[in-house]
Design an enzyme around this catalytic site. Sequence first.
Site, PDB file in Angstrom:
ATOM      1  N   ARG A 171     -43.781 -28.283 -32.625  1.00 61.31           N
ATOM      2  CA  ARG A 171     -44.493 -28.076 -33.884  1.00 61.31           C
ATOM      3  C   ARG A 171     -45.778 -27.299 -33.638  1.00 61.31           C
ATOM      4  NH1 ARG A 171     -48.328 -31.016 -32.780  1.00 61.31           N
ATOM      5  NH2 ARG A 171     -49.463 -30.492 -34.657  1.00 61.31           N
ATOM      6  N   GLY A 172     -46.363 -26.810 -34.726  1.00 62.14           N
ATOM      7  CA  GLY A 172     -47.587 -26.023 -34.624  1.00 62.14           C
ATOM      8  C   GLY A 172     -47.237 -24.547 -34.600  1.00 62.14           C
ATOM      9  N   ALA A 173     -47.965 -23.762 -35.388  1.00 65.72           N
ATOM     10  CA  ALA A 173     -47.593 -22.366 -35.589  1.00 65.72           C
ATOM     11  C   ALA A 173     -47.433 -21.577 -34.283  1.00 65.72           C
ATOM     12  CB  ALA A 173     -48.616 -21.704 -36.520  1.00 65.72           C
TER      13      ALA A 173
ATOM     14  N   GLN B 173     -50.083 -36.892 -37.441  1.00 64.79           N
ATOM     15  CA  GLN B 173     -50.332 -36.007 -36.297  1.00 64.79           C
ATOM     16  C   GLN B 173     -51.731 -36.211 -35.713  1.00 64.79           C
ATOM     17  OE1 GLN B 173     -49.031 -35.010 -39.224  1.00 64.79           O
ATOM     18  NE2 GLN B 173     -47.346 -33.578 -38.905  1.00 64.79           N
TER      19      GLN B 173
ATOM     20  N   ASP C 150     -51.268 -22.819 -40.574  1.00 65.22           N
ATOM     21  CA  ASP C 150     -49.873 -22.412 -40.406  1.00 65.22           C
ATOM     22  C   ASP C 150     -49.691 -20.968 -40.809  1.00 65.22           C
ATOM     23  OD1 ASP C 150     -49.791 -25.490 -40.753  1.00 65.22           O
ATOM     24  OD2 ASP C 150     -47.879 -24.916 -39.840  1.00 65.22           O
TER      25      ASP C 150
ATOM     26  N   ASN D  14     -52.024 -24.761 -44.655  1.00 68.44           N
ATOM     27  CA  ASN D  14     -52.113 -25.676 -43.518  1.00 68.44           C
ATOM     28  C   ASN D  14     -51.635 -27.051 -43.967  1.00 68.44           C
ATOM     29  OD1 ASN D  14     -52.797 -26.100 -40.738  1.00 68.44           O
ATOM     30  ND2 ASN D  14     -54.601 -27.236 -41.393  1.00 68.44           N
TER      31      ASN D  14
END
Lengths: 346, 346
Positions: free
Chosen positions: A57-59, A200, A241, A251
């Site tokens: 996960r995470g851009a 998160q 994001d 985001n």
Amino acid sequence: VTADLPVPPVLPLAWQGDAEDGTLALLDQTLLPGRELVLLRRTTAEVVDDIRRLAVRGAPLLGLAGAYGLVLAAREARDDAQLRAKADSLARARPTAVNLARAVKGALADARVRSAPPPRRGAVLLEIARRLEAEERAACDAIARHGALALGGLRRVLTHCNAGALVTPGLGTALAPLYALHHRGARIHVWVDETRPLLQGLRLTAYELGKAGVPHAVLADGAAAGLMRRGLVDAAIVGADRVCANGDVVNKVGTYGVALACRHHGVPFFVAAPRSTFDAATPTGAEVEIEERVGDGTRYLAPGTAVADSPTTEPAFDVTPAALVSAFVTPLGTFAPTELPPALFA
Amino acid sequence: VTADLPVPPVLPLAWQGDAEDGTLALLDQTLLPGRELVLLRRTTAEVVDDIRRLAVRGAPLLGLAGAYGLVLAAREARDDAQLRAKADSLARARPTAVNLARAVKGALADARVRSAPPPRRGAVLLEIARRLEAEERAACDAIARHGALALGGLRRVLTHCNAGALVTPGLGTALAPLYALHHRGARIHVWVDETRPLLQGLRLTAYELGKAGVPHAVLADGAAAGLMRRGLVDAAIVGADRVCANGDVVNKVGTYGVALACRHHGVPFFVAAPRSTFDAATPTGAEVEIEERVGDGTRYLAPGTAVADSPTTEPAFDVTPAALVSAFVTPLGTFAPTELPPALFA
């Protein structure tokens, strides 16, 4: 790693071996912080599934997973049509982060890939992915330095969701300046929004800040505005994001409320992002598809086993208008939302 | 119950029997919605413990629990000093809600109690508690009617925490107007903030709205501002633990952020409260002791068993300045924060 920056506290992704036999090692982020399980992936389908279920996960990290996933796709594909189909499944695994589709499509469109004979394609794609990884790591370092300057003497910094080492191959985005300042001996204290529904902040940001020894405390998302009113927050910094052409920030859901509270209290609100997050193709936040994850989060953590059998609404992201952003911290420097340089969107 | 109002969907407290042999029946709200356990209490210490562990909660209900708890105290006490000590333990069981201390001290200072011979005190205290209960129920009905008028045609209404039938002997405070409108056939839809860390929205508000058949959906607290930006919220209505002399509102942590988002989006923000919640003795929100519940909520609901071993900060309440309140919905009518009548504070 240079003297002014620390080693990242965690490595969430690594390609091991060559294009023909190698595997993609992924830290399963759904199990953190309880269990540090490294997944060894050898097929495109596995990586698509890992992306969908948020193990990756995470851009920035999604872009890397897409780029390395293509190496697996090239190994599996018997012809161009199959490669394109597999690339498409990677690019579409999640819609909100621009990095994923961009990394996949960018690699596939690269002249070196197109001109390579099919048996060589995997090696070329691996080289492209490795270069992207090195660029993202360097981008983290640049964000760390620019962000440390931008924060100046601000020490009690609130963050939302996780935009740290876990979402990049380096020090992270929003957390990178905090790691840099802590490494230099500044008395940083991080307020960590727990970030419902998937936690998160409580699970991931707290985990990596703890590994790095950065003082912090976790709070319910709803407590942030009250902390600001009591004068306990000097600044907020979050990742993104996607940053739209007009500076609107997509985001994690809850970011917008943090930005509103910051504006009301005169607390600087920073957005840290690498170039891969800036998206010229999306004019404003109004054009972004907001993922809705019906029922998989809000009811997930209720006490005991039974909760009210109620419908839920679970937008995964929200849009923070550019006007609420004090400055963007990027690898190219720190910029007001009205002064974002075209190079960020190139 | 009259034709324009429905029966409350749940009864959280009832005295059963007379002063000498009776018991206080309390619905254990910590187990809802999974289990509907009624506690039968015969001692002051049990009631103090129920209040402390949040089995009984909500400003109006805490006042009633204190008033009925005094009947038990009178039965147990061998002399005036003992009665005062037990009353004190009730009044101090939780500090933020003004109703609790006020109900206990008010009953104890009542001339009928002071002039009654000790064997008669319990019966007099029971009469006082029953009268308070009837007054609170009537106050809910009045709030229901005034609030239904104030909401007018606003149909998609957001609420935070639980200020419903579970916190009163009637229809509740913030939820009362919504029950009234639904009963009259209006197409009400309630957005329910889950209300971390203790999830009173997901557990309790969703439970009682479900019982009453009122359409609703639960959301993460951080999603509320984004819903407003998307034009999906017509109004917000919340209860209060205390309304200060200047109109500042002390309520569940997260309320302040809702109020800020409402102001930014031009969404009316209503606070519904009975007279017992208005406190002339507290000039502003700055004077209110904010309970901090270290470690008992934010880490409570993390997935699996292990979470990051991080410190937490857990303010239980926050202060919403009077200027952010569109109107107070009270048994005496609906008032702007600058026009609160002295009778509310009497």
